[in-house]
Design a protein around this motif. Sequence first.
Motif, PDB file in Angstrom:
ATOM      1  N   GLY A   1      37.013  45.479  -1.603  1.00 15.96           N
ATOM      2  CA  GLY A   1      35.915  45.170  -0.687  1.00 15.96           C
ATOM      3  C   GLY A   1      34.680  44.623  -1.348  1.00 15.96           C
ATOM      4  N   LYS A   2      34.598  44.639  -2.667  1.00 16.96           N
ATOM      5  CA  LYS A   2      33.416  44.117  -3.346  1.00 16.96           C
ATOM      6  C   LYS A   2      33.368  42.602  -3.233  1.00 16.96           C
ATOM      7  CE  LYS A   2      32.322  47.751  -6.658  1.00 16.96           C
ATOM      8  NZ  LYS A   2      32.000  48.072  -8.073  1.00 16.96           N
ATOM      9  N   THR A   3      32.153  42.090  -3.007  1.00 15.60           N
ATOM     10  CA  THR A   3      31.965  40.651  -2.889  1.00 15.60           C
ATOM     11  C   THR A   3      31.427  40.087  -4.197  1.00 15.60           C
ATOM     12  OG1 THR A   3      29.767  41.022  -1.944  1.00 15.60           O
ATOM     13  CG2 THR A   3      31.615  40.714  -0.405  1.00 15.60           C
ATOM     14  N   ILE A   4      31.887  38.880  -4.526  1.00 12.62           N
ATOM     15  CA  ILE A   4      31.568  38.266  -5.810  1.00 12.62           C
ATOM     16  C   ILE A   4      31.051  36.854  -5.572  1.00 12.62           C
ATOM     17  CG2 ILE A   4      32.470  37.590  -8.069  1.00 12.62           C
ATOM     18  CD1 ILE A   4      34.878  39.552  -7.356  1.00 12.62           C
ATOM     19  N   GLU A   5      29.848  36.583  -6.027  1.00  5.21           N
ATOM     20  CA  GLU A   5      29.300  35.233  -5.966  1.00  5.21           C
ATOM     21  C   GLU A   5      29.783  34.455  -7.187  1.00  5.21           C
ATOM     22  OE1 GLU A   5      24.965  32.932  -5.691  1.00  5.21           O
ATOM     23  OE2 GLU A   5      25.064  35.060  -6.233  1.00  5.21           O
ATOM     24  N   VAL A   6      30.486  33.361  -6.937  1.00  2.00           N
ATOM     25  CA  VAL A   6      31.042  32.558  -8.027  1.00  2.00           C
ATOM     26  C   VAL A   6      29.987  31.551  -8.466  1.00  2.00           C
ATOM     27  CG1 VAL A   6      32.873  30.965  -8.720  1.00  2.00           C
ATOM     28  CG2 VAL A   6      33.378  32.832  -7.126  1.00  2.00           C
ATOM     29  N   LEU A   7      29.391  31.813  -9.626  1.00  2.00           N
ATOM     30  CA  LEU A   7      28.420  30.871 -10.173  1.00  2.00           C
ATOM     31  C   LEU A   7      29.062  29.898 -11.146  1.00  2.00           C
ATOM     32  CD1 LEU A   7      25.232  33.038 -10.773  1.00  2.00           C
ATOM     33  CD2 LEU A   7      25.933  31.744  -8.751  1.00  2.00           C
ATOM     34  N   ASN A   8      30.212  30.277 -11.684  1.00  6.46           N
ATOM     35  CA  ASN A   8      30.892  29.414 -12.647  1.00  6.46           C
ATOM     36  C   ASN A   8      32.400  29.541 -12.419  1.00  6.46           C
ATOM     37  OD1 ASN A   8      32.105  28.249 -14.969  1.00  6.46           O
ATOM     38  ND2 ASN A   8      30.272  28.651 -16.178  1.00  6.46           N
ATOM     39  N   THR A   9      33.036  28.459 -12.007  1.00  7.25           N
ATOM     40  CA  THR A   9      34.477  28.510 -11.735  1.00  7.25           C
ATOM     41  C   THR A   9      35.303  28.609 -13.016  1.00  7.25           C
ATOM     42  OG1 THR A   9      34.667  26.084 -11.713  1.00  7.25           O
ATOM     43  CG2 THR A   9      34.194  27.196  -9.614  1.00  7.25           C
ATOM     44  N   ASP A  10      34.659  28.399 -14.164  1.00  7.78           N
ATOM     45  CA  ASP A  10      35.362  28.537 -15.441  1.00  7.78           C
ATOM     46  C   ASP A  10      35.312  29.971 -15.957  1.00  7.78           C
ATOM     47  OD1 ASP A  10      36.905  27.636 -17.536  1.00  7.78           O
ATOM     48  OD2 ASP A  10      35.207  26.989 -18.751  1.00  7.78           O
TER      49      ASP A  10
ATOM     50  N   MET B   1      42.728  25.172 -11.121  1.00  8.44           N
ATOM     51  CA  MET B   1      42.759  23.717 -11.066  1.00  8.44           C
ATOM     52  C   MET B   1      41.601  23.162 -10.237  1.00  8.44           C
ATOM     53  SD  MET B   1      45.340  23.067 -12.978  1.00  8.44           S
ATOM     54  CE  MET B   1      45.816  21.376 -12.659  1.00  8.44           C
ATOM     55  N   LEU B   2      41.377  21.883 -10.419  1.00 14.32           N
ATOM     56  CA  LEU B   2      40.336  21.170  -9.692  1.00 14.32           C
ATOM     57  C   LEU B   2      40.986  20.350  -8.585  1.00 14.32           C
ATOM     58  CD1 LEU B   2      37.344  20.302  -9.548  1.00 14.32           C
ATOM     59  CD2 LEU B   2      37.901  18.493 -11.184  1.00 14.32           C
ATOM     60  N   SER B   3      40.599  20.631  -7.345  1.00 13.90           N
ATOM     61  CA  SER B   3      41.153  19.890  -6.213  1.00 13.90           C
ATOM     62  C   SER B   3      40.226  20.065  -5.021  1.00 13.90           C
ATOM     63  CB  SER B   3      42.549  20.413  -5.863  1.00 13.90           C
ATOM     64  OG  SER B   3      42.465  21.674  -5.229  1.00 13.90           O
ATOM     65  N   ASP B   4      40.592  19.417  -3.908  1.00 19.36           N
ATOM     66  CA  ASP B   4      39.762  19.563  -2.713  1.00 19.36           C
ATOM     67  C   ASP B   4      39.918  20.930  -2.071  1.00 19.36           C
ATOM     68  OD1 ASP B   4      42.329  19.164  -1.880  1.00 19.36           O
ATOM     69  OD2 ASP B   4      41.865  17.621  -0.381  1.00 19.36           O
ATOM     70  N   ARG B   5      40.851  21.736  -2.584  1.00 24.33           N
ATOM     71  CA  ARG B   5      41.043  23.093  -2.067  1.00 24.33           C
ATOM     72  C   ARG B   5      40.434  24.151  -2.985  1.00 24.33           C
ATOM     73  NH1 ARG B   5      45.767  20.496  -1.991  1.00 24.33           N
ATOM     74  NH2 ARG B   5      46.544  21.663  -3.801  1.00 24.33           N
ATOM     75  N   ALA B   6      39.992  23.739  -4.158  1.00 25.83           N
ATOM     76  CA  ALA B   6      39.568  24.698  -5.180  1.00 25.83           C
ATOM     77  C   ALA B   6      38.280  25.410  -4.784  1.00 25.83           C
ATOM     78  CB  ALA B   6      39.373  23.979  -6.510  1.00 25.83           C
ATOM     79  N   MET B   7      38.124  26.625  -5.320  1.00 29.90           N
ATOM     80  CA  MET B   7      36.861  27.336  -5.102  1.00 29.90           C
ATOM     81  C   MET B   7      35.726  26.544  -5.750  1.00 29.90           C
ATOM     82  SD  MET B   7      37.006  30.563  -7.763  1.00 29.90           S
ATOM     83  CE  MET B   7      37.281  30.310  -9.531  1.00 29.90           C
ATOM     84  N   ARG B   8      34.558  26.695  -5.173  1.00 32.75           N
ATOM     85  CA  ARG B   8      33.398  25.934  -5.618  1.00 32.75           C
ATOM     86  C   ARG B   8      32.326  26.857  -6.174  1.00 32.75           C
ATOM     87  NH1 ARG B   8      33.803  24.016   0.382  1.00 32.75           N
ATOM     88  NH2 ARG B   8      34.159  26.270   0.324  1.00 32.75           N
ATOM     89  N   PRO B   9      31.490  26.382  -7.065  1.00 34.23           N
ATOM     90  CA  PRO B   9      30.321  27.169  -7.462  1.00 34.23           C
ATOM     91  C   PRO B   9      29.488  27.490  -6.221  1.00 34.23           C
ATOM     92  CG  PRO B   9      30.632  25.314  -8.955  1.00 34.23           C
ATOM     93  CD  PRO B   9      31.579  25.105  -7.810  1.00 34.23           C
ATOM     94  N   GLY B  10      29.184  28.737  -6.056  1.00 33.04           N
ATOM     95  CA  GLY B  10      28.450  29.172  -4.868  1.00 33.04           C
ATOM     96  C   GLY B  10      29.312  29.883  -3.850  1.00 33.04           C
ATOM     97  N   ASP B  11      30.631  29.752  -3.952  1.00 33.49           N
ATOM     98  CA  ASP B  11      31.521  30.486  -3.048  1.00 33.49           C
ATOM     99  C   ASP B  11      31.375  31.991  -3.262  1.00 33.49           C
ATOM    100  OD1 ASP B  11      32.519  28.166  -2.000  1.00 33.49           O
ATOM    101  OD2 ASP B  11      34.526  28.351  -2.877  1.00 33.49           O
ATOM    102  N   ILE B  12      31.661  32.741  -2.224  1.00 32.98           N
ATOM    103  CA  ILE B  12      31.692  34.203  -2.329  1.00 32.98           C
ATOM    104  C   ILE B  12      33.109  34.672  -2.012  1.00 32.98           C
ATOM    105  CG2 ILE B  12      30.904  36.380  -1.337  1.00 32.98           C
ATOM    106  CD1 ILE B  12      28.159  35.172  -1.022  1.00 32.98           C
ATOM    107  N   LEU B  13      33.669  35.414  -2.938  1.00 36.94           N
ATOM    108  CA  LEU B  13      35.024  35.951  -2.812  1.00 36.94           C
ATOM    109  C   LEU B  13      34.949  37.447  -2.557  1.00 36.94           C
ATOM    110  CD1 LEU B  13      36.678  34.161  -5.883  1.00 36.94           C
ATOM    111  CD2 LEU B  13      36.492  33.318  -3.534  1.00 36.94           C
ATOM    112  N   THR B  14      35.968  37.966  -1.898  1.00 35.92           N
ATOM    113  CA  THR B  14      36.037  39.400  -1.645  1.00 35.92           C
ATOM    114  C   THR B  14      37.275  39.971  -2.321  1.00 35.92           C
ATOM    115  OG1 THR B  14      34.951  39.128   0.498  1.00 35.92           O
ATOM    116  CG2 THR B  14      36.094  41.213   0.103  1.00 35.92           C
TER     117      THR B  14
END
Length: 614
Positions: A461-470, A444-457
């Motif tokens: 332990g692998k890190t993932i750069e989120v370029l597209n939230t879709d 979903m889209l909200s003020d809590r949602a992940m953003r393009p550019g966020d990095i998730l783990t």
Amino acid sequence: MATMPSIRRASSRTTRGSAVALALTATALSVTVFLGGRTRGPAVSLSIKSPATSTISNGARCQSRGFRARAPGVSVNLWSGFGPSLGRRGLSMTVAPKAQVVELVSRVVPAVVPEDDVAIKAFSSTPSEWKGDMIIIPVYATPKPEGAEEGPNAELTGPAKELDGVLGGIISEMIGDASFKGSKGEKVSTFVPGGSAKRVALVGAGEKDKENSDTVEALGASIAGVALDAKVASVLVVSTGSQPDSQALSSGVLGKLYADDRFRTGDNVSKPVKLKSMEIEGATSDALDAAVKHARGVTSGVRLAKDLVGAPPNYLTPSSMAGVAEKISKDLGLSLTILEQEECEKLGMGSYLGVAQGAIEPPKFIHLTYKPKGEVKSKIALIGKGLTFDSGGYNLKAGAGSMIELMKFDMGGSAAVLGAAQAIGKLKPDNVQVDFIVAACENMLSDRAMRPGDILTASNGKTIEVLNTDAEGRLTLADALIYAEKLNPDKIVDLATLTGACIISLGNEYAGMWSDNDDLAAELLESSKDGGEKLWRMPLVESYKEELKSKIADLKNVGGRAGGSITAALFLKEFVTKTPWAHIDMAGPVWDAKAGGSTGYGVRTLVEFVAKQQ
């Protein structure tokens, strides 16, 4: 019946250091509270009280996500948004009573289905002795002579020809009057004055030498369609001397009885099915009973998958999907584990939770297990993508062709897996253990949602750069794959409505399949053929992995535009280390608008696949 409290949302303005008090007046509540923001919250605590209990739990400060308080039947998360740098402050609260989840499940999965009331059994006497509403005769077409525009009229043979003689040639007259060829989809019927059967109908079966499980299932659907149109209660199917496959025929009959009336009222609701009995001439009781049992099990799973995919997203939420899994567990004896958000956090499932964090609906990580009574010789893990709604997040699905109104079907993979769980729970295959895994959430889209550019783990332990939230499905599947491999299965198969690129490649009828193991790929292709579902193996092009390299993280969640379904599969492969694995992208065949929507794709393939592991 007690009045059921509805979901309530409340909001208020707060300032740094202010106290927040919540008064809950309903009973048996499951509560999620969010206090907007992403930074460390103020040093306060939360107490929850209800009329039935004293203080349930006191939440303590949580360094990364605010506050948390949990107790049986109550889940409270406070997400703090205090601090001038955030530019937003406030409180939002969702109250989801357990009773409401139960109600949602009952609407998503009907308790009574028409096919359960239709008996299919063998008939061993001569057709002329049968008494009932309608005799239906599948008639094969005579091959068209070379150069002819059409084939000759169909011919009667075997028991059907004998019946025609007893009825004074009335069936032959039907063939002549209607120029009945026996082509697929053809049908004609007539009343029989004074006969033991009130009506006789002919159904085209197509050419015998082109018969396969698909055509026989379609024939079964045609037979059921004739009976439904005629509004008869009893039917006898009479052969022309050649018996079609009983399992495929029964599957077609039972499948035709499906109608989705869950959200219709009044005159829009389908008329009740009058058909109660279908007897098949020439079939042996033991063989037919076994075939019908198998057909009922598979049809039950397909129906569940259709119901799940077709359910609107305000009814099929992660919570109600978990409720469906609970129902399967209770009805069929499968073991069940549902991991709540806090448990997923402890496992480090940052990739999955990154997708879920934008939604008010809490995530539910579902794990069902079927274990045979005897020795376990093989262990299989089946994983389904479980996005109960996909808005696209900040990369919002917008404009013509975005299909946002259809994104309820983005949990098609989980529907296939849960449908297979139901079918396998009923069929109870020997020697194979099956784990069914769904990481359910909303994007979903909200003020809590992940953003393009966020990095998730992710949990490995692998890190993932989120370029597209879709491109969120692969993020949820990453943690699900890691979880599955820790169960030490012999094989892992994941199913997902993952990419539009796969639809561009294969259209709406075929799913794509990627695997790093030729034997597993061959098994799945054979299983899809046996189940009557279309599947095509696609290449895992190792050189395309370059597209997924990030300059600041281990991976990007998308590659370039070209080969998008391949890079998606390569992304998933990064989260399986040693187990033979296959990925099925079913974005195309999950939905068929012309045929009425949800198809139940994947259940048949998975059931056949599991059967091969015994």
